[in-house]
Scaffold this active site. Structure first.
Site, PDB file in Angstrom:
ATOM      1  CB  CYS A  76     -29.418 -13.745 -48.829  1.00 22.53           C
ATOM      2  SG  CYS A  76     -29.093 -12.560 -47.485  1.00 22.53           S
ATOM      3  CG  HIS A  86     -24.952 -15.574 -48.382  1.00 24.79           C
ATOM      4  ND1 HIS A  86     -25.276 -14.872 -49.520  1.00 24.79           N
ATOM      5  CD2 HIS A  86     -25.282 -14.778 -47.336  1.00 24.79           C
ATOM      6  CE1 HIS A  86     -25.770 -13.692 -49.186  1.00 24.79           C
ATOM      7  NE2 HIS A  86     -25.795 -13.613 -47.868  1.00 24.79           N
ATOM      8  CD  GLU A 131     -23.668 -16.900 -52.018  1.00 25.08           C
ATOM      9  OE1 GLU A 131     -23.860 -15.708 -51.703  1.00 25.08           O
ATOM     10  OE2 GLU A 131     -24.544 -17.794 -51.888  1.00 25.08           O
TER      11      GLU A 131
END
Length: 214
Positions: free
Chosen positions: A90, A194, A196
């Site tokens: 990001c 992202h 994650e």
């Protein structure tokens, strides 16, 4: 900061601007055994892999990173000098640009020439920030590293990286027009989405990063 040693293999950079807990857990889920959540340039200089997350504005992230004495020099020594694998996430990806234009012009690390601009609203139906799941499509320049695959990932951003050289663009997404989803060069990769938060798709990317030997 945790009590860690130089034996840690992955440096997850803590500069007050990253979603560290989620990235740490995702790296563990992907198979990472030794992760140093660190703001210590000495540990960065011993890292075998480096992950730079980022949440918030370009300027705040840049100022947070550069406020740590010796951190940028340590990153450049390992990433640009020693060619260790690097992943920017990001705003951590955006910081590789020459400059960002959020809240006025702000310099970046200038590892990949280009600038970070606000997403243009060409259609009133297009919302900014770009938030949610979207396709990731490879470009002809994605390289042979095999880290990024076609699929869907989770995005959350109002600004996007526009590299000067199209050969640095590894993947694109579409939000009222094309937006860069990933950049790559040599031992460096950056993703706008992202991993994650991208469930199986994101974990696959992190697994690939952990095995990557550019």
């Amino acid at each position: 900061m945790r009590n860690i040693t130089m034996a840690e293999a992955i440096a997850l950079i803590d500069y007050g601007a990253g979603n560290l807990h989620s990235v740490y857990n995702a790296l563990k889920s992907a198979g990472a055994e030794h992760i140093a959540v660190t703001d210590d340039p000495v540990l960065v200089r011993g890292a075998k892999r480096i992950v730079l997350p980022g949440v918030g504005s370009f300027r705040a992230c840049y100022e947070g990173l550069t406020s740590i004495p010796g951190m940028v020099a340590a990153l450049e020594e390992r990433v640009l000098g020693a060619n260790v694998p690097f992943l920017g996430i990001c705003v951590g990806m955006q910081l590789m640009a020459t400059r960002g234009l959020e809240h006025g012009e702000c310099p970046g690390l200038n590892w990949i020439a280009g600038e970070v601009r606000r997403i243009s609203r060409t259609d009133p139906a297009i919302r900014v920030p770009h938030m949610g799941w979207n396709d990731v499509a490879l470009t002809p320049h994605h390289g042979d590293h095999g880290l990024i695959e076609e699929g869907e990932a989770y995005f959350l951003h109002s600004y996007h990286f526009v590299p000067d050289n199209g050969h640095d663009i590894a993947a694109m997404t579409d939000h009222g027009g094309g937006l860069v989803a990933a950049v790559a060069r040599d031992n460096i990769i950056g993703v706008q989405f992202h991993p994650e938060k991208s469930q199986a798709y994101g974990l696959d990317l992190l697994r690939n990063f952990l095995e990557w030997n550019p």
